[in-house]
Design an enzyme around this catalytic site. Structure first.
Site, PDB file in Angstrom:
ATOM      1  N   HIS A 166       0.835  -1.209   0.000  1.00  0.00           N
ATOM      2  CA  HIS A 166       0.000   0.000   0.000  1.00  0.00           C
ATOM      3  C   HIS A 166       0.867   1.256   0.000  1.00  0.00           C
ATOM      4  CE1 HIS A 166      -3.685   2.226   0.477  1.00  0.00           C
ATOM      5  NE2 HIS A 166      -3.233   2.814   1.572  1.00  0.00           N
ATOM      6  N   LYS A 192     -10.074  13.869  -3.895  1.00  0.00           N
ATOM      7  CA  LYS A 192     -11.096  13.190  -3.100  1.00  0.00           C
ATOM      8  C   LYS A 192     -10.875  13.455  -1.618  1.00  0.00           C
ATOM      9  CE  LYS A 192     -10.208   9.172  -1.791  1.00  0.00           C
ATOM     10  NZ  LYS A 192      -9.681   7.799  -1.793  1.00  0.00           N
ATOM     11  N   GLY A 214     -16.117   1.468  -2.719  1.00  0.00           N
ATOM     12  CA  GLY A 214     -16.770   2.774  -2.629  1.00  0.00           C
ATOM     13  C   GLY A 214     -16.046   3.826  -3.444  1.00  0.00           C
ATOM     14  N   ARG A 243     -11.790  11.902   2.177  1.00  0.00           N
ATOM     15  CA  ARG A 243     -12.283  10.707   2.860  1.00  0.00           C
ATOM     16  C   ARG A 243     -12.598  11.073   4.311  1.00  0.00           C
ATOM     17  NH1 ARG A 243     -11.618   5.213   1.889  1.00  0.00           N
ATOM     18  NH2 ARG A 243      -9.948   5.482   0.364  1.00  0.00           N
ATOM     19  N   ASP A 282      -5.591   1.358  -9.102  1.00  0.00           N
ATOM     20  CA  ASP A 282      -5.348   1.455  -7.658  1.00  0.00           C
ATOM     21  C   ASP A 282      -4.554   0.227  -7.228  1.00  0.00           C
ATOM     22  OD1 ASP A 282      -5.417   2.640  -5.198  1.00  0.00           O
ATOM     23  OD2 ASP A 282      -7.595   2.831  -5.120  1.00  0.00           O
TER      24      ASP A 282
END
Length: 321
Positions: free
Chosen positions: A140, A202, A235, A204, A228
């Site tokens: 990640h 974006k 979502g 979050r 990604d």
């Protein structure tokens, strides 16, 4: 995979084992390597405790152990740790852990007060159990490699995903990052496909809740490919896809390395504007998640090439290019 060797040379000290999370992937890897998977059994005591038995000698062996820490992550992490301990106590020379999907990687920093850094904790557990090396895919955050004091080879899914879209021969393509943090990954794919990029600004408000704010870049009349590292509840990706269509994109494709796809993910993808979702088999998809919109690509050739290079003491760096 293109450019990879067809026949692999393995010494008699080489052994490969798998546990319960990636049996199909490990079987495919063994076939490509031309070896048998090692014999071991995973059972449970009546209270649920995990028991592992290695059913062949591993003394002096160079062991490669394949196990993702996907759902149920806690179970698979414990299987992995117990197997590493068993291999160490059975006098394996080296224990190389192949973790296609490294769970808990999203907990890689303290975003708020009194939070754990669980990605570091898992790294500590693997090292303490006795792992000598980790081979993984698309962490990640690449900085997680620094949580380890043993070698970590982070292989990349972008070349595999890019090749798939290149072979589709689509025109008027733009690669889209679903958030600011994914711009580097999007740029790598765009560079391979020789197309422009865009990204979605974006916000979050809390974990697993995303709100699309603005699209930066020209996407009107284009085939957009959202990329990604992982898709969990879907979502972010479905909101992004719908926003792209609303802003004039001709069609929206999505891709990721790790199809976590938990909770409402499948129903969201089916109901979304996404034409096709392309993933890899770093996480084995159960039958109920295999829908027509999802295409799964194999990472077995890439992992096998990495294993061969490590085993035969050749450079692994060409796999990162």
């Amino acid at each position: 995979m293109e450019g990879f060797a067809v026949a692999y040379q393995l010494t008699n000290r080489f052994k490969m084992f798998t546990l319960n999370s990636n049996r199909k992937l490990a079987t495919e890897m063994a076939q490509l390597l031309g070896c048998e998977l090692g014999k071991c059994s995973v059972s449970r005591f009546s209270d649920g405790e995990i028991q592992i038995n290695i059913e062949e000698s591993v003394r002096g062996s160079e062991v490669y152990l394949v196990q993702s820490t996907s759902q149920p992550g806690n179970e698979y992490i414990m299987e992995l740790l117990i197997m590493i301990d068993a291999l160490k106590r059975a006098s394996a020379r080296t224990i190389n852990v192949v973790i296609p999907y490294y769970g808990y990687a999203r907990q890689d920093r303290k975003a708020r007060s009194r939070e754990p850094i669980t990605a570091k904790l898992v790294a500590n557990l693997l090292e303490t159990a006795g792992a000598n090396r980790v081979i993984t895919m698309d962490l990640h955050a690449p900085q997680i490699q620094g949580f380890f004091d043993i070698p970590v080879d982070q292989l990349l899914g972008v070349p595999i995903l890019s090749k798939y879209f290149e072979n589709k021969g689509m025109k008027d393509v733009v690669v889209v990052a679903p958030d600011n943090g994914g711009v580097v990954r999007a740029r790598k794919m765009a560079s391979r496909l020789h197309v422009p990029i865009a990204f979605i600004d974006k916000r979050r408000p809390q974990p697993n809740v995303a709100e699309v704010m603005n699209i930066v870049g020209n996407i009107e009349g284009k085939n957009a490919i959202i990329i990604d590292d992982l898709i969990d509840t879907a979502g972010t990706i479905t909101l992004a896809a719908n926003a792209l269509i609303e802003r004039g994109a001709k069609a929206v494709y999505a891709c990721c390395t790790h199809p976590v796809l938990s909770g409402p993910a499948i129903s969201r993808i089916e109901a979304s504007s996404i034409t096709e979702l392309v993933v890899t088999n770093s996480i084995e998809l159960p039958e109920e998640k295999k829908i027509n919109k999802i295409t799964s690509l194999s990472i077995a050739p890439l992992l096998v090439e990495a294993i061969d290079r490590i085993h035969n003491e050749k450079a692994v760096s060409p796999l990162f290019e």
